[in-house]
Design a protein around this motif. Sequence first.
Motif, PDB file in Angstrom:
ATOM      1  N   GLU A 112       0.821  -1.209   0.000  1.00  0.00           N
ATOM      2  CA  GLU A 112       0.000   0.000   0.000  1.00  0.00           C
ATOM      3  C   GLU A 112       0.854   1.257   0.000  1.00  0.00           C
ATOM      4  OE1 GLU A 112      -3.201  -0.491  -0.440  1.00  0.00           O
ATOM      5  OE2 GLU A 112      -2.689  -2.617  -0.346  1.00  0.00           O
ATOM      6  N   SER A 113       2.188   1.111  -0.125  1.00  0.00           N
ATOM      7  CA  SER A 113       3.053   2.267   0.117  1.00  0.00           C
ATOM      8  C   SER A 113       2.812   3.389  -0.884  1.00  0.00           C
ATOM      9  CB  SER A 113       4.514   1.840   0.091  1.00  0.00           C
ATOM     10  OG  SER A 113       4.795   1.224  -1.139  1.00  0.00           O
ATOM     11  N   GLU A 114       2.248   3.077  -2.039  1.00  0.00           N
ATOM     12  CA  GLU A 114       2.018   4.119  -3.044  1.00  0.00           C
ATOM     13  C   GLU A 114       0.651   4.772  -2.897  1.00  0.00           C
ATOM     14  OE1 GLU A 114       4.564   4.812  -5.025  1.00  0.00           O
ATOM     15  OE2 GLU A 114       5.622   3.218  -3.963  1.00  0.00           O
ATOM     16  N   GLN A 115      -0.204   4.226  -2.014  1.00  0.00           N
ATOM     17  CA  GLN A 115      -1.578   4.711  -1.934  1.00  0.00           C
ATOM     18  C   GLN A 115      -1.683   5.932  -1.033  1.00  0.00           C
ATOM     19  OE1 GLN A 115      -4.228   3.035  -3.474  1.00  0.00           O
ATOM     20  NE2 GLN A 115      -2.735   1.693  -4.431  1.00  0.00           N
ATOM     21  N   SER A 116      -2.718   6.741  -1.262  1.00  0.00           N
ATOM     22  CA  SER A 116      -2.984   7.844  -0.338  1.00  0.00           C
ATOM     23  C   SER A 116      -3.952   7.347   0.737  1.00  0.00           C
ATOM     24  CB  SER A 116      -3.594   9.015  -1.098  1.00  0.00           C
ATOM     25  OG  SER A 116      -4.807   8.604  -1.680  1.00  0.00           O
ATOM     26  N   LEU A 158     -12.686  -0.959   4.061  1.00  0.00           N
ATOM     27  CA  LEU A 158     -11.382  -1.369   3.523  1.00  0.00           C
ATOM     28  C   LEU A 158     -11.519  -1.963   2.135  1.00  0.00           C
ATOM     29  CD1 LEU A 158      -9.621  -2.951   6.567  1.00  0.00           C
ATOM     30  CD2 LEU A 158      -8.824  -1.041   5.244  1.00  0.00           C
ATOM     31  N   ALA A 159     -12.619  -2.697   1.895  1.00  0.00           N
ATOM     32  CA  ALA A 159     -12.803  -3.295   0.576  1.00  0.00           C
ATOM     33  C   ALA A 159     -12.906  -2.207  -0.476  1.00  0.00           C
ATOM     34  CB  ALA A 159     -14.040  -4.173   0.556  1.00  0.00           C
ATOM     35  N   SER A 245     -12.282  -6.888  -5.617  1.00  0.00           N
ATOM     36  CA  SER A 245     -12.013  -5.460  -5.688  1.00  0.00           C
ATOM     37  C   SER A 245     -11.241  -4.952  -4.479  1.00  0.00           C
ATOM     38  CB  SER A 245     -13.324  -4.693  -5.824  1.00  0.00           C
ATOM     39  OG  SER A 245     -14.140  -4.941  -4.725  1.00  0.00           O
ATOM     40  N   ALA A 246     -11.212  -5.698  -3.378  1.00  0.00           N
ATOM     41  CA  ALA A 246     -10.489  -5.247  -2.188  1.00  0.00           C
ATOM     42  C   ALA A 246      -8.989  -5.374  -2.423  1.00  0.00           C
ATOM     43  CB  ALA A 246     -10.901  -6.084  -0.986  1.00  0.00           C
ATOM     44  N   PRO A 247      -8.167  -4.559  -1.711  1.00  0.00           N
ATOM     45  CA  PRO A 247      -6.716  -4.785  -1.761  1.00  0.00           C
ATOM     46  C   PRO A 247      -6.408  -6.200  -1.275  1.00  0.00           C
ATOM     47  CG  PRO A 247      -7.226  -2.762  -0.590  1.00  0.00           C
ATOM     48  CD  PRO A 247      -8.519  -3.433  -0.858  1.00  0.00           C
ATOM     49  N   SER A 248      -5.373  -6.827  -1.826  1.00  0.00           N
ATOM     50  CA  SER A 248      -5.168  -8.256  -1.549  1.00  0.00           C
ATOM     51  C   SER A 248      -4.939  -8.561  -0.079  1.00  0.00           C
ATOM     52  CB  SER A 248      -3.983  -8.754  -2.341  1.00  0.00           C
ATOM     53  OG  SER A 248      -4.291  -8.658  -3.688  1.00  0.00           O
ATOM     54  N   SER A 249      -4.209  -7.673   0.608  1.00  0.00           N
ATOM     55  CA  SER A 249      -3.967  -7.956   2.023  1.00  0.00           C
ATOM     56  C   SER A 249      -5.288  -7.946   2.782  1.00  0.00           C
ATOM     57  CB  SER A 249      -3.011  -6.922   2.597  1.00  0.00           C
ATOM     58  OG  SER A 249      -3.344  -5.652   2.112  1.00  0.00           O
ATOM     59  N   ALA A 370       0.568  -9.512  -5.276  1.00  0.00           N
ATOM     60  CA  ALA A 370       1.951  -9.252  -5.682  1.00  0.00           C
ATOM     61  C   ALA A 370       2.037  -9.116  -7.192  1.00  0.00           C
ATOM     62  CB  ALA A 370       2.854 -10.383  -5.195  1.00  0.00           C
ATOM     63  N   VAL A 371       1.305  -9.973  -7.906  1.00  0.00           N
ATOM     64  CA  VAL A 371       1.334  -9.910  -9.369  1.00  0.00           C
ATOM     65  C   VAL A 371       0.697  -8.604  -9.847  1.00  0.00           C
ATOM     66  CG1 VAL A 371       0.383 -10.959 -11.443  1.00  0.00           C
ATOM     67  CG2 VAL A 371       1.410 -12.383  -9.693  1.00  0.00           C
ATOM     68  N   ILE A 372      -0.423  -8.230  -9.200  1.00  0.00           N
ATOM     69  CA  ILE A 372      -1.073  -6.974  -9.595  1.00  0.00           C
ATOM     70  C   ILE A 372      -0.164  -5.796  -9.267  1.00  0.00           C
ATOM     71  CG2 ILE A 372      -3.064  -5.499  -9.159  1.00  0.00           C
ATOM     72  CD1 ILE A 372      -4.614  -8.074  -8.530  1.00  0.00           C
TER      73      ILE A 372
END
Lengths: 518, 114
Positions: A112-116, A158-159, A245-249, A370-372
């Motif tokens: 998520e480091s690139e997300q706001s 979160l989703a 659609s949710a972030p994988s973590s 990771a692939v995405i």
Amino acid sequence: MSQYAALLLAIPLLAAFAMPLIGLVGKRMRNSWAIIAMLATVAAALLLVWEVLTQGTIVYAFGTFDSAQAIPFDSGGVPIRILFVIDAMSAFMILTAAIMMFAATLYSISSESEQSGQDGYYALLFLLMAGIFGMVSTGDLFNFFVFLEINSLAGAALAAYRIKGGVAVEGGLKYAFISTVAGLFFLIAVGMLYGQYNSLNIAYIASVIDFTGLSLVAVVLMVVSLAMKSGSVPMHFWTPDTYSSAPSSITALLIVSSMASLYAIFRIAFSLFGLTMNVVTVGWVIIILGILSMFIGVSMALPQKDVKRLMAYHSVSQIGYMLVGLGVGLAVLGDSQMLTQFGVVAMEGGIFHIINYALYKGLLFLIAGAVIYRCGTANLNDLGGLGHSMKWTMGFFIIAALAIAGIPPFNGFASKLMIYESVFIFNPFIAVIAMVVSIMTLASFVKVFHSMFMGPKLPQYEGVKEVPMPMLIGMGLLAVLIILFGLFPDLIVNTLVEPAALALIDRTGYIASVMGGI
Amino acid sequence: MIEQIPYLAVVLIAGIGIATILLKKNLIKMIMGLAIIEGAANLFLVTLGYREGGIAPIFTSAPGGEMVLPTVQAMTLTNIVIGFATTALLLAFAIMIYRKYGSVETNNIRRLRE
């Protein structure tokens, strides 16, 4: 009285609400706070699990220093405080949740480091975990409802965290709708029980229960609403949308929260109602839901093109195994001969499958993430040749895919074998379906493996390299556990799973732990 | 018979809410349906605790006699707060969807399946 049960909730709640403030200081500070709080929560969870396994069921009464005050002397034998009852089954779920929390939080730091808006992300992540820990450890029906709602709201927000042109909001909206409707039905059922027995404490209600028509309505409402929330057929339509659609973590954690709902079905069926209801009918209903979930899930998964949607349909299918295993145990609960012959093994298989499923399914979603993260797409038709550049990810994928397909020596094999063996004695037909589903699962993951990792290096993925270290550590931990659980299943079954299954069966023991041997 | 009326109302209101969710295509109306079900749940809980002629359950210098049950009222209050949070979250989602899709009709919200 040890305070781990309270800390298990207090640390994530404190971490969640302090997160926006600490986020003001800076990004590095916030990430360290998230990791420290996560480690503290996991430590509290592990210590609590250790205490339960060595000392037996723990009853933690909130608002007093003395757990003997759980039932005050002047209350007429009615527990009035909010009680946490943590038996071996709850401890098992806490352990599962703690492992997944560790992996998913570490993974998030990089992914998520690139997300706001990361302050909100971590705050909600800790709220989600507080909800899950509360759901699996509480001994109070209304308290369970509150944690269910905390979990649903945090999960839905979160989703929808990565808006992605509105697509993720759509997934979050579906999740929020389903879980709110489920929560309200659950609340109405709680009201029905309260109206009859004047208490919200599971153990107290269990000790005085007299199965009436209204209780039957309550059972139906509770099982339906929790099955909706856990994503089994026929209310499974939200799982592919929300999980993809949710972030994988977060998907990995939503899986744990669906496991917590599943846990609640069995806590209610075994500990609250037990033999007072018609266990054969309820058991069969759960078994049929399980078979349908297994079969419909896997057959919907086969034609999918989006890797996360495909995995989401597989999670519907895997939930079927747990429903079948525990449903068989429930159906033969009244017959002690059949119970010892195969019922306990079926339940152990179902419970063991919960942790195995969380591990390999979580790992699969983290790999998809990771692939995405590196390629920016989840479409199987576009991906290819990643085996050249993402070697570790490919290795983890092989481990997880073989585990979900039930190939030895991975953990999925261990639990599926227990389910096959015991269910075969109960009804050979169900065992055959379970095996066929397992083969179809393997077929579908061979397809995913081939289209993601095999083939020549594609020009558009020339610059793709391995994912950063925190993501690899998160995935690696899960992969190592999958192998260990697969190599030493006896150890896990004897120390964790068997006590959990016996704790579910032992309804009088559960009541006595709160009511003091009544 | 007269004391059964609130329970009939609960069933009726919950039915209206469920029908709204299932039949309406507009997201805002569906969220309203959810709020209606929540109202039914609250009414059900409060009715459970009502005692004919009961007084408010405050023990300090209570005049005696029957009291209504306090637990269900606390539960209702909690549920109202939770319902507030849920509705707010769902409406926020609806706003976000309207911004991105230009519509809140469920027929138009289908990008996930493409």
